[in-house]
Motif scaffolding. Structure first.
Motif, short mmCIF file in Angstrom:
data_model
loop_
_atom_site.label_atom_id
_atom_site.label_comp_id
_atom_site.label_asym_id
_atom_site.label_seq_id
_atom_site.Cartn_x
_atom_site.Cartn_y
_atom_site.Cartn_z
N HIS A 69 -11.98 0.24 1.69
CA HIS A 69 -11.70 -0.74 0.64
C HIS A 69 -12.88 -1.70 0.56
O HIS A 69 -13.00 -2.61 1.38
N ASN A 85 -8.88 -3.00 -3.36
CA ASN A 85 -8.35 -4.25 -3.89
C ASN A 85 -9.38 -4.95 -4.77
O ASN A 85 -9.46 -6.15 -4.81
N PHE A 121 0.04 4.75 -4.48
CA PHE A 121 0.95 4.18 -3.46
C PHE A 121 2.38 4.51 -3.82
O PHE A 121 2.77 4.39 -4.99
N SER A 173 1.67 -2.00 -2.83
CA SER A 173 0.33 -1.78 -2.23
C SER A 173 -0.19 -3.00 -1.49
O SER A 173 -1.20 -2.93 -0.82
N HIS A 185 -0.67 6.91 -0.37
CA HIS A 185 -0.19 6.00 0.68
C HIS A 185 1.29 6.35 0.81
O HIS A 185 2.11 6.00 -0.04
N CYS A 195 -1.35 -3.61 9.91
CA CYS A 195 -1.74 -2.73 8.82
C CYS A 195 -0.48 -1.94 8.45
O CYS A 195 0.48 -1.88 9.21
N CYS A 196 -0.49 -1.37 7.25
CA CYS A 196 0.67 -0.58 6.80
C CYS A 196 0.19 0.84 6.53
O CYS A 196 -0.78 1.03 5.81
N ASP A 215 -9.84 3.48 6.97
CA ASP A 215 -8.95 2.61 6.18
C ASP A 215 -9.39 1.15 6.40
O ASP A 215 -8.60 0.26 6.67
N SER A 274 -9.81 -2.16 5.61
CA SER A 274 -9.16 -2.95 4.56
C SER A 274 -9.18 -4.42 4.94
O SER A 274 -8.24 -4.98 5.47
N TRP A 287 -1.70 -10.58 5.66
CA TRP A 287 -2.26 -9.44 4.94
C TRP A 287 -2.29 -8.22 5.86
O TRP A 287 -2.67 -8.33 7.05
N GLY A 288 -1.92 -7.05 5.29
CA GLY A 288 -1.98 -5.81 6.08
C GLY A 288 -3.30 -5.11 5.82
O GLY A 288 -3.61 -4.76 4.67
N1 LIG Z 1 -4.12 -2.87 -0.33
C1 LIG Z 1 -4.62 -2.38 0.81
O1 LIG Z 1 -5.77 -2.49 1.15
N2 LIG Z 1 -3.77 -1.71 1.57
C2 LIG Z 1 -4.21 -1.09 2.78
N3 LIG Z 1 -3.62 -1.81 3.85
C3 LIG Z 1 -3.19 -1.32 5.02
N4 LIG Z 1 -3.44 -0.09 5.37
O2 LIG Z 1 -2.52 -2.05 5.74
C4 LIG Z 1 -3.76 0.35 2.69
O3 LIG Z 1 -4.56 1.25 2.87
O4 LIG Z 1 -2.59 0.55 2.43
#
Ligand SMILES: NC(=O)NC(NC(N)=O)C(=O)[O-]
Ligand SMILES: [Zn+2]
Ligand SMILES: [Zn+2]
Length: 652
Positions: A70, A103, A158, A162, A197, A299-300, A327, A329, A347-348
């Motif tokens: 990202h 993002n 997603f 997201s 995702h 993170c998610c 990933d 992010s 924030w994830g």
């Molecule tokens: N909007 C994000 O950047 N989301 C990211 N965030 C994570 N992985 O926590 C992803 O890849 O889903």
């Protein structure tokens, strides 16, 4: 003529699945020859790296390909950006990244937004960059143009929120609409991967009442809020849709080991066109050790238990999980709410772009995983996923000269203040890692040296380019392929031999086999002469498959063209939507049909720089011939002309 030849020499070079000593030759940014270690080097050649005196310490692999990054530019450039992200990538031995459609602002969900993104990266990238489009509800109409004219390397969607409102989650009907477009693109060999995702909201919603009274500072609260079931159901859905539609699909950042069995069955038994990746953090961290309040680990989907991590490693080793990516992010520190330590509101996303090789190797070496597998999961598989593996991936003749040169036994303690990303906070801070990048090379140019100061580093030129899905058969983007030297050609195994002379002749097996049996050749001219003699001595019936191996002239989307014939026909500089061009294509198609009906074989002509419109009268003239045998031999002699003309392009 003096050509700039770059040379890399090493004892431990990962080449097509094995580690061996070799000398790699580079010209115009492409690997054009691989020879034994002690091959004599001319003094004017540019020795990029020679492991003399450090043979035991150094491993040389193809530049890493990280297809889940990202970058967040344009728009959220306080989170990250092209300069900082690609500086960090190069320092981590990564030579190609794929940027996610979020993002950034705008998100990359329309052709116009894609153009904005392309503009935003100009002149700022230190590594090559592929761009991913986004699939959101209602934008299926944007897909085709983003592929055929925008050159996206894939799409991402997603199945759950997201994290940002301007990138909405999709449901089954949105996915179906997108897959319908992808099936149309499959007809033109232009389809690209659809990445997901894979978490669905329902199981997460169900947990809301369970976690609402739990302490948000405790990691387990967050872990409980994102149950494996959310991933498992999402992955079942994607498998089902990929199976029904036979559209290349991909599960990003797999964390739930429960889903491995379903993936394995889909891939190995049902032959569903689906792959999965996992990320550095699921292979390195375990939930039991995440410190309370340290939201840098959020993170998610979440980092899960130790037992889950070991199952992910097993799945990676048995290829159910094909690759490992970052990933990456990132966000600004304030969004991580480090002072509150609230895992539920932070924030994830985890920042790790510069550390991937070391993170993965630190864990891989404990499991006895060889360098060849490291190269497969961090170079070849990601490159294959986004259709750039003819240019990118492990070290191979014809691919870009991208390398990471690293010392697997050297260790270091991560100091986040040395990270080149924009926001340096990272959960890897203070971790002891093995595997230090010494040098990173992109298309034959050094883009990172470990012994450089950051200032020196940042002042070196940024040569990163955009990469687009390239198939050797139908893309003008593929750099001019090279023929290996004649002595290397003579020594090649049959498949590699065929792949090389395929550049001269659109290869019919009967011709290939007879030329192969006639080696060694003293020169390529001698090879083409021999091929001509072979063709002339074939009985008529055997001449047909030879001439029919050559592509028709004109636009035949269902026919694969070699990148050379694609260019020889002038396709790369035509706008196939120009009415004039369309008219000529139509006329050629009709004339080709008449010709094949009359003679029973394909029309072949040495275009030699003429436009398609100039070929129309030639084809009309050839249609008047009354002697099919003479016409057949004329077509074959044109093929030989083409082969000689290619020699001029392909040989130094
Ligand atoms: N909007 C994000 O950047 N989301 C990211 N965030 C994570 N992985 O926590 C992803 O890849 O889903
Ligand atoms: Zn994601
Ligand atoms: Zn992501």
């Amino acid at each position: 003529m003096d050509i700039d030849i770059g040379v890399i020499r090493g004892r431990n070079i990962v080449i097509e699945g094995e580690v061996r000593s070799a000398t790699v030759f580079i010209r115009d940014g492409v690997i054009f020859e691989i020879k034994p270690y002690h091959t004599k080097l001319l003094k004017e050649w540019n020795i990029l790296f020679n492991d003399e005196g450090m043979e035991e310490e150094i491993v040389i692999m193809g530049g890493l390909v990280d297809c889940h990054v990202h970058v967040n530019e344009p728009g959220r450039t306080e989170w990250e950006g092209w300069v900082s992200a690609t500086n960090a990538a190069a320092a981590g031995g990564v030579t190609t990244i794929c940027d996610m459609p979020l993002n950034s602002i705008p998100v990359t969900t329309t052709y116009q937004n894609l153009l904005d993104k392309i503009d935003s990266m100009k002149g700022k990238c230190r590594v090559d960059v592929g761009l991913l489009g986004g699939i959101v509800p209602g934008n299926a109409g944007e897909i085709k143009k983003m592929v055929t004219e925008g050159g996206v390397v894939g799409f991402k969607s997603f199945l759950v929120h997201s994290g940002i409102d301007d990138f909405q989650a999709v449901r089954r009907d949105d996915i179906q609409k997108a897959m319908d477009v992808m099936k149309e693109l499959q007809q033109q060999h232009k389809d690209v991967v659809m990445m997901f995702h894979a978490e669905v909201p329902e199981p997460i919603d169900e947990m809301e009442s369970v976690v609402k009274d739990m302490d948000p500072r405790v990691y387990n609260t967050f872990l409980t809020s994102r149950p494996r079931k959310a991933e498992n159901l999402a992955i079942d859905l994607v498998i089902d849709m990929a199976k029904q539609n036979q559209v290349k699909s991909h599960i990003v950042h797999l964390s739930s080991s429960d889903a491995i069995k379903a993936l394995e069955h889909a891939i190995t038994v049902d032959k569903v066109p689906i792959t999965a990746e996992t990320t550095f953090h699921y292979l390195f961290f375990v939930s039991e050790e995440v410190p309370d309040g340290n939201t840098l680990y959020k993170c998610c989907p979440p980092v899960r238990e130790n037992e889950n991590k070991e199952l992910l490693w097993q799945a990676l080793q048995n290829k159910t999980i094909a690759m490992v990516v970052s990933d990456h992010s990132p966000c600004t520190p304030n969004l991580k709410l480090l002072d509150q330590g609230d895992f539920m509101k932070a924030w994830g996303g985890i920042s790790s772009l510069q550390l991937g090789l070391s993170i993965v190797w630190t864990e891989a070496k404990k499991r006895g995983i060889p360098f060849s597998i490291m190269s497969q999961i961090m170079c070849d598989e990601p490159a294959k996923l986004v259709n750039i593996n003819d240019r990118k991936g492990s070290i191979k003749v014809g691919r870009d000269a991208d390398f990471v040169i690293w010392a697997p036994n050297q260790s270091f303690t991560v100091d986040q203040s040395t990270m080149l990303v924009k926001n340096q906070y990272s959960p890897y801070h203070s971790s002891k890692l093995y595997g230090k990048v010494q040098l990173t090379i992109l298309r034959g140019q050094v883009i990172f040296r470990h012994d450089q100061t950051v200032e020196e580093y940042k002042n070196t030129p940024t040569i990163g380019q955009r990469v687009v899905p390239t198939r050797v058969h139908s893309s003008p983007h593929y750099p001019n392929p090279f023929l290996p030297s004649i002595d290397l050609l003579n020594s090649l195994e049959q498949d590699d031999f065929f792949a090389s002379i395929h550049l001269l002749f659109e290869l019919a097996p009967v011709l290939a086999e007879k030329v192969y049996q006639a080696r060694p050749f003293s020169s390529y001219e001698a090879l083409v002469q021999k091929a001509e003699e072979i063709i002339n001595n074939l009985e008529e019936a055997m001449k047909l498959p030879v001439i029919n191996a050559h592509p028709r002239i004109g636009l035949n989307p269902n026919e694969t063209l070699s990148s050379l014939s694609y260019q020889e026909q002038g396709n790369h500089n035509e706008n196939q939507l120009d009415p004039e061009i369309v008219k000529v294509y139509k006329e050629l198609a009709e004339l080709n049909e008449q010709y094949e009906k009359k003679f029973g074989f394909k029309f072949v002509v040495f275009v030699n720089g003429r436009s398609k419109a100039e070929i129309v009268p030639v084809l009309k003239q050839r249609l008047l011939n009354t002697d099919p045998i003479a016409e057949l031999n004329l077509g074959l002699s044109e093929m030989i002309e083409i082969a000689y003309s290619r020699l001029k392009k392909l040989l130094p």
